[in-house]
Design a protein around this motif. Sequence first.
Motif, PDB file in Angstrom:
ATOM      1  N   ALA A   1      -5.619  43.932   1.925  1.00 43.87           N
ATOM      2  CA  ALA A   1      -6.996  43.514   1.701  1.00 43.87           C
ATOM      3  C   ALA A   1      -7.521  44.046   0.369  1.00 43.87           C
ATOM      4  N   GLU A   2      -7.190  45.298   0.066  1.00 49.96           N
ATOM      5  CA  GLU A   2      -7.634  45.912  -1.195  1.00 49.96           C
ATOM      6  C   GLU A   2      -7.038  45.182  -2.407  1.00 49.96           C
ATOM      7  N   LEU A   3      -5.744  44.866  -2.329  1.00 54.98           N
ATOM      8  CA  LEU A   3      -5.091  44.167  -3.437  1.00 54.98           C
ATOM      9  C   LEU A   3      -5.633  42.743  -3.592  1.00 54.98           C
ATOM     10  N   ALA A   4      -5.917  42.101  -2.456  1.00 50.59           N
ATOM     11  CA  ALA A   4      -6.466  40.748  -2.516  1.00 50.59           C
ATOM     12  C   ALA A   4      -7.853  40.756  -3.143  1.00 50.59           C
ATOM     13  N   LEU A   5      -8.677  41.714  -2.779  1.00 51.94           N
ATOM     14  CA  LEU A   5     -10.019  41.804  -3.369  1.00 51.94           C
ATOM     15  C   LEU A   5      -9.945  42.004  -4.877  1.00 51.94           C
ATOM     16  N   ALA A   6      -8.954  42.757  -5.335  1.00 47.56           N
ATOM     17  CA  ALA A   6      -8.797  42.972  -6.781  1.00 47.56           C
ATOM     18  C   ALA A   6      -8.402  41.690  -7.498  1.00 47.56           C
ATOM     19  N   LEU A   7      -7.700  40.783  -6.790  1.00 45.25           N
ATOM     20  CA  LEU A   7      -7.268  39.522  -7.399  1.00 45.25           C
ATOM     21  C   LEU A   7      -8.365  38.450  -7.374  1.00 45.25           C
ATOM     22  N   ALA A   8      -9.321  38.586  -6.463  1.00 42.27           N
ATOM     23  CA  ALA A   8     -10.316  37.540  -6.237  1.00 42.27           C
ATOM     24  C   ALA A   8     -11.044  37.071  -7.506  1.00 42.27           C
ATOM     25  N   PRO A   9     -11.448  37.981  -8.432  1.00 44.00           N
ATOM     26  CA  PRO A   9     -12.161  37.501  -9.633  1.00 44.00           C
ATOM     27  C   PRO A   9     -11.330  36.571 -10.517  1.00 44.00           C
ATOM     28  N   GLN A  10      -9.996  36.584 -10.341  1.00 46.23           N
ATOM     29  CA  GLN A  10      -9.130  35.729 -11.160  1.00 46.23           C
ATOM     30  C   GLN A  10      -8.872  34.360 -10.531  1.00 46.23           C
ATOM     31  N   VAL A  11      -9.451  34.117  -9.347  1.00 50.38           N
ATOM     32  CA  VAL A  11      -9.169  32.897  -8.597  1.00 50.38           C
ATOM     33  C   VAL A  11     -10.435  32.062  -8.472  1.00 50.38           C
ATOM     34  N   ALA A  12     -10.334  30.777  -8.813  1.00 51.70           N
ATOM     35  CA  ALA A  12     -11.496  29.889  -8.786  1.00 51.70           C
ATOM     36  C   ALA A  12     -11.644  29.127  -7.474  1.00 51.70           C
TER      37      ALA A  12
ATOM     38  N   GLN B   1       2.009  54.217  20.126  1.00 51.33           N
ATOM     39  CA  GLN B   1       0.915  54.818  19.367  1.00 51.33           C
ATOM     40  C   GLN B   1       1.416  55.538  18.124  1.00 51.33           C
ATOM     41  N   ALA B   2       2.668  55.959  18.109  1.00 54.56           N
ATOM     42  CA  ALA B   2       3.197  56.764  16.998  1.00 54.56           C
ATOM     43  C   ALA B   2       3.411  55.921  15.759  1.00 54.56           C
ATOM     44  N   ALA B   3       2.842  56.368  14.662  1.00 55.70           N
ATOM     45  CA  ALA B   3       3.041  55.723  13.345  1.00 55.70           C
ATOM     46  C   ALA B   3       2.995  54.200  13.447  1.00 55.70           C
ATOM     47  N   PRO B   4       1.823  53.631  13.735  1.00 48.52           N
ATOM     48  CA  PRO B   4       1.739  52.184  13.969  1.00 48.52           C
ATOM     49  C   PRO B   4       2.359  51.373  12.847  1.00 48.52           C
ATOM     50  N   GLY B   5       3.254  50.487  13.222  1.00 46.88           N
ATOM     51  CA  GLY B   5       3.824  49.549  12.263  1.00 46.88           C
ATOM     52  C   GLY B   5       5.025  50.056  11.512  1.00 46.88           C
ATOM     53  N   THR B   6       5.164  51.362  11.378  1.00 49.13           N
ATOM     54  CA  THR B   6       6.232  51.872  10.513  1.00 49.13           C
ATOM     55  C   THR B   6       7.605  51.734  11.155  1.00 49.13           C
ATOM     56  N   THR B   7       7.660  51.612  12.470  1.00 49.74           N
ATOM     57  CA  THR B   7       8.967  51.506  13.117  1.00 49.74           C
ATOM     58  C   THR B   7       9.435  50.061  13.256  1.00 49.74           C
ATOM     59  N   THR B   8       8.587  49.107  12.963  1.00 41.28           N
ATOM     60  CA  THR B   8       8.961  47.707  13.151  1.00 41.28           C
ATOM     61  C   THR B   8       9.144  46.961  11.847  1.00 41.28           C
ATOM     62  N   LEU B   9       8.696  47.506  10.751  1.00 42.36           N
ATOM     63  CA  LEU B   9       8.750  46.809   9.483  1.00 42.36           C
ATOM     64  C   LEU B   9       9.574  47.581   8.477  1.00 42.36           C
ATOM     65  N   GLY B  10      10.100  46.855   7.498  1.00 44.55           N
ATOM     66  CA  GLY B  10      10.828  47.500   6.409  1.00 44.55           C
ATOM     67  C   GLY B  10       9.873  48.097   5.395  1.00 44.55           C
ATOM     68  N   PRO B  11      10.379  48.383   4.184  1.00 40.88           N
ATOM     69  CA  PRO B  11       9.500  48.945   3.142  1.00 40.88           C
ATOM     70  C   PRO B  11       8.347  48.014   2.840  1.00 40.88           C
ATOM     71  N   ALA B  12       7.206  48.591   2.523  1.00 41.47           N
ATOM     72  CA  ALA B  12       6.036  47.774   2.189  1.00 41.47           C
ATOM     73  C   ALA B  12       6.290  47.020   0.892  1.00 41.47           C
ATOM     74  N   PRO B  13       5.655  45.857   0.720  1.00 39.34           N
ATOM     75  CA  PRO B  13       5.832  45.098  -0.537  1.00 39.34           C
ATOM     76  C   PRO B  13       5.382  45.920  -1.732  1.00 39.34           C
ATOM     77  N   ALA B  14       5.986  45.652  -2.858  1.00 38.32           N
ATOM     78  CA  ALA B  14       5.612  46.362  -4.091  1.00 38.32           C
ATOM     79  C   ALA B  14       4.190  45.974  -4.498  1.00 38.32           C
ATOM     80  N   VAL B  15       3.506  46.923  -5.149  1.00 40.68           N
ATOM     81  CA  VAL B  15       2.172  46.646  -5.688  1.00 40.68           C
ATOM     82  C   VAL B  15       2.343  45.803  -6.957  1.00 40.68           C
ATOM     83  N   PRO B  16       1.449  44.818  -7.190  1.00 36.40           N
ATOM     84  CA  PRO B  16       1.574  44.012  -8.405  1.00 36.40           C
ATOM     85  C   PRO B  16       1.536  44.884  -9.647  1.00 36.40           C
ATOM     86  N   PRO B  17       2.306  44.521 -10.696  1.00 34.85           N
ATOM     87  CA  PRO B  17       2.280  45.303 -11.941  1.00 34.85           C
ATOM     88  C   PRO B  17       0.907  45.245 -12.575  1.00 34.85           C
ATOM     89  N   SER B  18       0.467  46.352 -13.100  1.00 38.14           N
ATOM     90  CA  SER B  18      -0.877  46.393 -13.706  1.00 38.14           C
ATOM     91  C   SER B  18      -0.831  45.817 -15.117  1.00 38.14           C
TER      92      SER B  18
END
Length: 450
Positions: free
Chosen positions: A223-234, A433-450
């Motif tokens: 959500a945070e990364l998407a909000l940062a992209l929003a000003p570039q999208v019409a 309850q332990a570490a939600p999501g971390t046991t079912t998914l692989g590495p998180a996607p990379a952050v877009p290059p700045s």
Amino acid sequence: MNETMDRAGLGRRVLALRTERGLTQRALAEPDYTAAYVSTVESGKVRPSEAALRHLAARLGVSVEQLVTGRPAHLATELGLRLAEAHQRLCAGDPAQAAAHYAELAAEAARYELVEQRAAALVGLGDCALDTGELDQAIEHFQVAEELLRTAPLPQRVPALRGRAVAHLLAGDLRYSCYLLESAIDQLNASGLPDPQALLLLYSAVIAPYLDLGAHRRAAQAAELALALAPQVADAALVARLHRGVARTLLAEGRAAEADASLAKAQELYQQLQIRTELAHCHWMRGYLRAQDGDLPAAERELRTARELLSGPQSDRATLYTQQIDVELADVLHRSGRTEQASALLADLLDSLHPGRGAVHAGAAHRLLGRIAEEHGDPVAAETHYRAALELLQGAGAVADLADLCRLLGDLLRRAGRVVEALDVYRGGLGHQAAPGTTTLGPAPAVPPS
């Protein structure tokens, strides 16, 4: 198409156009060519040079492209306008009519080998199928669109890929939905020139499966990364979808006021754009938010408004989204003391919601029916519903709801004196309850290059 067939088709078009215009071969050929040359072209024996094509097209009053391909002039532009009209029908809440138009457009684009337009029509058909809950059809349409665009740049394939991921999410295959979206995000970011609109579409789509899987941190980051992209999208509709996704992450974090503000932004944009389905989703989420705040009358109003938007005068059948809203509505009715109405509504839904269609909401329906059965002193029925919910949610990987369900089932078993079984169920709940999501998914996607 091989060269021989290409020459033959071109020859037939030259002959047909010449005859239609009442020209002789000599009249068409002169002054630069001979009647014999035109005859060899029309018989498919030779393919004209570029200069000869320009001459023949000018004499016949058509474009070189139309002469070579057989496509009417400006067809691609016309199809684009008609695709926009079909999309507007879908936005207005008429998926059946929109699907008929998209199917016609897909066939016409295929006939003239317009790949991009055919793919766009298939994506539209997939979106219509999502609206009506025909998930297998939706997946098929999106897959064919992706295959047509397999050599195109990834941003062009993203709408079809996103649609397929949403269909798998609705079918209850949360991990595969995440895999599709995360893989595309990584590919875009690795390309060095990530497309802001494509990334925003993917980040907005991945929030829902993350939350259902219990991967709240990843949802918040998306959500945070998407909000940062929003000003570039019409694209206003895409930005509105982003705000709706952000609201879900805020709700998960208990930030109700901020979630409501984000929903208000999305709702305002959808009202301006007159997109009924997405506007219904906003009312649906606001209904959930009001229910969480304990304002049950307001929650019911919002949910019934969402339902009316999805099953308005142009829609003659309930959609998967409508059925999912009814699960939320049943919870509100139950909490309002109208348990019989809630039970009847849920019973009607169970045949329509199953592992391949709305598994998460099917699990929620069984969970609520289990609670109602407990309240009515029927522990056998309660256990049956809890175990059905457990099977559905485990199959979907919906970790976010499993811990609470295990607590309910464990308490029921403990009160019945089945302590060993209860302990096993409690342990399962603690694991979720332990570490939600971390046991079912692989590495998180990379952050877009700045």
